[in-house]
Design a protein around this motif. Sequence first.
Motif, mmCIF file in Angstrom:
data_model
loop_
_atom_site.group_PDB
_atom_site.id
_atom_site.type_symbol
_atom_site.label_atom_id
_atom_site.label_comp_id
_atom_site.label_asym_id
_atom_site.label_seq_id
_atom_site.Cartn_x
_atom_site.Cartn_y
_atom_site.Cartn_z
ATOM 1 N N GLU A 1 31.900 -43.690 59.076
ATOM 2 C CA GLU A 1 32.600 -42.517 59.521
ATOM 3 C C GLU A 1 33.621 -41.979 58.800
ATOM 4 O O GLU A 1 33.841 -40.765 58.925
ATOM 5 C CB GLU A 1 33.007 -42.954 61.067
ATOM 6 C CG GLU A 1 31.914 -43.213 61.804
ATOM 7 C CD GLU A 1 32.151 -43.023 63.471
ATOM 8 O OE1 GLU A 1 33.266 -42.659 63.690
ATOM 9 O OE2 GLU A 1 31.447 -43.567 64.026
ATOM 10 N N PHE A 2 34.154 -42.826 58.030
ATOM 11 C CA PHE A 2 35.449 -42.349 57.119
ATOM 12 C C PHE A 2 34.768 -41.509 56.024
ATOM 13 O O PHE A 2 35.670 -40.892 55.142
ATOM 14 C CB PHE A 2 36.323 -43.345 56.515
ATOM 15 C CG PHE A 2 37.185 -43.898 57.785
ATOM 16 C CD1 PHE A 2 38.216 -43.184 58.145
ATOM 17 C CD2 PHE A 2 36.759 -45.090 58.566
ATOM 18 C CE1 PHE A 2 38.919 -43.816 58.839
ATOM 19 C CE2 PHE A 2 37.519 -45.552 59.579
ATOM 20 C CZ PHE A 2 38.819 -44.817 59.816
ATOM 21 N N ILE A 3 33.532 -41.392 55.723
ATOM 22 C CA ILE A 3 33.106 -40.798 54.556
ATOM 23 C C ILE A 3 33.312 -39.333 54.910
ATOM 24 O O ILE A 3 33.478 -38.552 53.534
ATOM 25 C CB ILE A 3 31.394 -40.820 54.556
ATOM 26 C CG1 ILE A 3 31.152 -42.327 54.124
ATOM 27 C CG2 ILE A 3 30.669 -39.708 53.521
ATOM 28 C CD1 ILE A 3 29.428 -42.697 53.917
ATOM 29 N N GLU A 4 33.585 -38.615 55.801
ATOM 30 C CA GLU A 4 33.740 -37.307 56.183
ATOM 31 C C GLU A 4 35.195 -36.894 55.423
ATOM 32 O O GLU A 4 35.292 -35.918 54.962
ATOM 33 C CB GLU A 4 33.872 -36.980 57.758
ATOM 34 C CG GLU A 4 34.180 -35.513 58.004
ATOM 35 C CD GLU A 4 33.177 -34.369 57.334
ATOM 36 O OE1 GLU A 4 33.605 -33.503 56.653
ATOM 37 O OE2 GLU A 4 31.774 -34.814 57.421
ATOM 38 N N LYS A 5 36.185 -37.818 55.746
ATOM 39 C CA LYS A 5 37.520 -37.643 55.065
ATOM 40 C C LYS A 5 37.394 -37.572 53.570
ATOM 41 O O LYS A 5 37.964 -36.884 52.977
ATOM 42 C CB LYS A 5 38.416 -38.831 55.565
ATOM 43 C CG LYS A 5 38.680 -38.652 57.165
ATOM 44 C CD LYS A 5 39.996 -39.616 57.476
ATOM 45 C CE LYS A 5 40.326 -39.399 58.784
ATOM 46 N NZ LYS A 5 41.648 -40.260 58.984
ATOM 47 N N PHE A 6 36.453 -38.542 53.031
ATOM 48 C CA PHE A 6 36.337 -38.512 51.585
ATOM 49 C C PHE A 6 35.835 -36.851 51.115
ATOM 50 O O PHE A 6 36.142 -36.246 50.364
ATOM 51 C CB PHE A 6 35.347 -39.543 51.200
ATOM 52 C CG PHE A 6 36.245 -40.780 51.185
ATOM 53 C CD1 PHE A 6 37.000 -41.064 50.258
ATOM 54 C CD2 PHE A 6 36.013 -41.890 52.092
ATOM 55 C CE1 PHE A 6 37.668 -42.453 49.819
ATOM 56 C CE2 PHE A 6 36.574 -43.135 51.959
ATOM 57 C CZ PHE A 6 37.537 -43.437 50.931
#
Length: 189
Positions: free
Chosen positions: A91-96
């Motif tokens: 889910e943190f891929i979006e922040k990257f």
Amino acid sequence: PAIIIPAYNPPPDFPTLIQKIRDLYSMLIIIVDDGSDSPVSNDLNYVNIDYIVNPVNLGKGASLLKGFKYAFKKGCTHGISIDSDLQHDPEFIEKFLSADEDIALVYGKREFTKSMPIQRRMSNIISSQIISKLCSKKIFDSQCGFRRYLLPELCSNKYIENGFQFESEVMIKFARNGLRFSYIDISTV
């Protein structure tokens, strides 16, 4: 962008990681099987996943670099690395993805809490201090394998490290070339 996953004898729930990524994103996933005892591709049947297989174990760094160069040749400008052991939440891929595109390296910053084994905490704290000194900038989590790289910059350098040290070598080279870094807070698993 592409997601690059180096995998050497990944855990049995590795397909869960791929499914979680696929549930959220349709971008290219590049799995670099680093000479696993049982080929990783035998267990997975997904669309838009490319496999690179090292006939023998070459190391995490060598596998990452192969995956990054492959993504760059396919026209990707950024590569997001994620470890195969489910310690990073997709889910943190979006922040990257939402970080400034010109930043050469965006790395995950975990909290070093008591939930992390003391040896790992101390190793990470000490290595982050050393890498910070070598980079002449504060690096909060030098050991986190969840990162986004600017591929033209990454692929234009030569590297000597093939193992886990590769990720530190990239940080040091990027810092010495005056490239921008950033970090995002991620959960600690």
